[in-house]
Design an enzyme around this catalytic site. Structure first.
Site, PDB file in Angstrom:
ATOM      1  N   ASP A 285      -1.210  -1.286   0.817  1.00  0.00           N
ATOM      2  CA  ASP A 285      -0.872  -0.546  -0.406  1.00  0.00           C
ATOM      3  C   ASP A 285      -0.349  -1.569  -1.422  1.00  0.00           C
ATOM      4  O   ASP A 285       0.530  -2.382  -1.100  1.00  0.00           O
ATOM      5  CB  ASP A 285       0.187   0.511  -0.123  1.00  0.00           C
ATOM      6  CG  ASP A 285       0.433   1.393  -1.342  1.00  0.00           C
ATOM      7  OD1 ASP A 285      -0.308   2.380  -1.510  1.00  0.00           O
ATOM      8  OD2 ASP A 285       1.370   1.075  -2.112  1.00  0.00           O
ATOM      9  N   LEU A 286      -0.904  -1.541  -2.635  1.00  0.00           N
ATOM     10  CA  LEU A 286      -0.525  -2.519  -3.654  1.00  0.00           C
ATOM     11  C   LEU A 286       0.833  -2.157  -4.246  1.00  0.00           C
ATOM     12  O   LEU A 286       1.034  -1.014  -4.693  1.00  0.00           O
ATOM     13  CB  LEU A 286      -1.577  -2.594  -4.752  1.00  0.00           C
ATOM     14  CG  LEU A 286      -2.998  -2.985  -4.315  1.00  0.00           C
ATOM     15  CD1 LEU A 286      -3.905  -3.132  -5.529  1.00  0.00           C
ATOM     16  CD2 LEU A 286      -2.980  -4.261  -3.492  1.00  0.00           C
TER      17      LEU A 286
ATOM     18  N   ASP B 298      -4.845   2.869  -4.684  1.00  0.00           N
ATOM     19  CA  ASP B 298      -4.639   1.442  -4.422  1.00  0.00           C
ATOM     20  C   ASP B 298      -4.429   1.184  -2.932  1.00  0.00           C
ATOM     21  O   ASP B 298      -3.786   0.231  -2.529  1.00  0.00           O
ATOM     22  CB  ASP B 298      -3.460   0.907  -5.223  1.00  0.00           C
ATOM     23  CG  ASP B 298      -2.163   1.648  -4.893  1.00  0.00           C
ATOM     24  OD1 ASP B 298      -2.226   2.773  -4.357  1.00  0.00           O
ATOM     25  OD2 ASP B 298      -1.081   1.094  -5.167  1.00  0.00           O
TER      26      ASP B 298
END
Length: 627
Positions: free
Chosen positions: A508-509, A551
């Protein structure tokens, strides 16, 4: 030998009319040391010249090769002949009105033969004599004038009610006229028809209705084709000697080339009335002899061979074996000695018109040779302008004395104008018009090329649909569906191989929402694409990077050499994703939180591992926030 080439333009390049004229011109040209080529102007697969109308043929095909042009009835519009003459090429029209073209013309003397036929019917006691023909054609109008002159010469006034337009030159036109006569109570006792095929159709319909010929109706045709003598009753007909028409065309070329500045010339060939049973003359029986019988047997064998060729061509070009039609290997199934295929280099090949005559070719007028048969012409890379197609080397293989000449036919379907097919083959003068090899081959080839394009498009569409179903539309990475398939394969392998391990990484960004909010979704999308590229570059081909949405990414590491081998991958991902990215001149940065789950230790269930990785990722993200 002078070695000159004369091109013959015809709706079809074979048959007992067009083919017979081509045969006559070729025989005269060979005797004079010259050669001919035949150009089909109708689209391949056309049913008949009458119903197709004037072809849209406006190209200067082979103009750089030829010394003169012959135009048979219905081949091209008058403007084409005028353009050829402006280019300095002598043009001879056959059986046409030369008005407005300035071309010379060779005609069968249609009037004299019909006048003789009418005189003969009057001698049999007929006064109610009808005429039926396709009056849209010049030579048919001339035959009608001969009919009128014959009546008037004997004090009979032509009755407009006894004039019928057949609408074509085939059996169907004669059948239609027979129906009109029957419905009108047979107002005529004799009839002259513009063609033998019209007459054959009329005779069949009249006999089927219970009438007797020539008792109820005397019938005369025109052309004296081979079938006429074998009908019952045998068909009286006006014979136009097509071999003499061909010889006259060649002789007229000699005059035109000797005097290029001279006035247009007209040459007429006499016609002859041939009496048989259908006009009321006593039957002379069938023309049966050993030579006749052997000739008929030869024709039967020829037709059987033709049917076999057409069947084999259909299977080869339209069958399921995925033959490459452009390569022309299929021409080996035909009597063709050699051939080549040229496709237009542009979808809009140029036309002949004002200002468009033979000369320097433009790009739109060029053909690329993509296939060749029994000759080396430089395919598939050679290009040449349409004025030099077919290549000169093809003419060297044509033995005119044996009846072999160069033929060309458009390769065109309703979907696309592909190009031109050229082949060296035998003149076919005994088949019905349009049933010869070139027309059949051109039609099948156009269909095969259309089919190949359609199948390619279907395969591409299938691949696009498959990609859309299995790939993320933004990054091109596998989506959840394809990821699940890869996970299932890893799980199955782990079940088979106890020592096999795989790892699931959920990414996960960090900070991605801030990038979106600050710089917009377009920048966010470009960042996701760059992240996908970096992740793909890090991993092996056997590993999988997938995008779940937003994301979130998943990495499947396929086959861990050691239980902790995934840690190096995680470190590489952290470094790669965290590197600054320049988008539209702006530098953006994000981090990444990674959750890891490794198979073994009691579980190989991929769904369970994905949940474990998800939980681990949230723990990592929470720890990062607290830091």
């Amino acid at each position: 030998m002078s070695g000159r080439i004369f091109a013959i333009l015809s709706p079809f390049v074979g048959g007992d009319y067009y083919g017979a004229i081509i045969e006559g011109i070729n025989a005269a040209a060979v005797a004079g040391g010259d050669r001919v080529m035949a150009v089909q102007t109708l689209d391949p697969g056309s049913h008949s010249a009458d119903r197709s109308g004037l072809p849209e043929f406006r190209r200067p095909l082979a103009w750089d090769h030829v010394s003169g042009l012959v135009v048979l009835p219905g081949a091209v519009e008058p403007g084409w002949a005028a353009a050829a003459r402006r280019a300095g090429l002598p043009v001879i029209l056959v059986a046409q009105d030369a008005a407005d073209t300035g071309a010379s013309v060779v005609l069968a003397d249609n009037r004299s033969g019909v006048r003789e036929a009418v005189r003969h019917l009057i001698e049999h006691g007929h006064e109610r004599i009808a005429f039926a023909g396709y009056l849209a054609h010049f030579d048919l109008r001339e035959r009608h004038e001969g009919y009128r002159e014959g009546l008037l010469a004997h004090g009979l006034t032509p009755d407009p009610a006894l004039l019928f337009d057949t609408g074509d030159n085939h059996e169907s036109g004669g059948e239609a006229v027979a129906g009109t006569l029957i419905r009108a109570g047979m107002p005529a006792t004799a009839i002259v028809l513009g063609t033998d095929r019209n007459a054959m159709g009329l005779i069949g319909r009249i006999l089927a209705a219970g009438y007797h010929l020539p008792g109820d109706l005397a019938v005369v045709g025109f052309d004296d084709i081979a079938d006429a003598a074998y009908l019952r009753p045998a068909l009286s007909s006006v014979r136009q000697p097509l071999d003499e028409v061909g010889a006259a065309v060649y002789k007229l070329f000699g005059e035109l080339l000797a005097d290029p500045a001279g006035s247009p010339r007209t040459w007429q060939v006499p016609t002859i009335f041939q009496r048989r049973d259908s006009c009321g003359c006593p039957s002379t029986g069938l023309p049966v002899s050993e030579p006749d019988t052997r000739s008929l047997f030869g024709q039967v064998q020829y037709l059987q061979a033709t049917l076999n060729i057409q069947y084999e061509l259909g299977i080869a070009l339209l069958g399921t074996q995925q033959l490459d039609a452009r390569a022309l290997d299929w021409l080996g199934l035909t009597p063709a000695l050699a051939g080549c295929l040229g496709l237009w280099t542009s979808d809009q090949p140029g036309d002949v018109g004002p200002g468009r005559v033979a000369g320097p070719a433009v790009e739109a007028d060029r053909l690329r040779l993509v296939g060749e048969f029994r000759i080396d012409l430089g395919a598939p890379d050679a290009e040449l302008p349409v004025s030099r197609f077919p290549p000169a080397a093809l003419f060297d293989l044509a033995d005119g004395a044996a009846g072999d000449i160069v033929f060309t036919v458009p390769v065109r379907s309703r979907a696309k104008d592909w190009g031109m097919l050229a082949a060296v083959g035998r003149i076919q003068s005994t088949t019905p018009p349009g049933r010869e090899m070139m027309n059949h081959s051109g039609a099948l080839l156009a269909s095969a090329l259309d089919y190949q394009v359609m199948m390619t498009a279907l395969r591409e569409q299938e691949e696009r649909l498959r990609t859309a179903a299995l790939r993320d539309h933004l990054t091109g990475l596998p989506n959840r569906v394809l990821l699940e398939d890869r996970l299932a394969r890893a799980e199955a392998r782990a079940a088979r191989e106890p020592g096999y391990r795989f790892a699931v990484l959920l990414l996960d960004l960090d900070g991605f929402k801030a990038v979106n909010d600050t710089h917009g979704h377009a920048t966010g999308d470009l960042l996701l694409i760059e992240t996908a590229r970096r992740l793909t570059a890090l991993l092996r081909r056997t590993d999988t990077v997938a995008r779940l949405g937003g994301d979130e990414f998943v990495v499947l590491i396929d086959g861990l050499p050691t239980p902790d081998a995934h840690q190096a991958v995680c470190t590489g991902i952290q470094e790669a994703v965290s590197m600054p990215t320049v988008i539209d001149g702006r530098t953006v940065e994000v981090g990444v939180s990674i959750g890891v789950a490794v198979s073994g230790n009691g579980t190989i269930d991929s769904d369970h591992l994905l949940r474990e990785a998800d939980a681990a990722m949230y723990r990592a993200k929470s720890t990062a926030r607290h830091r």
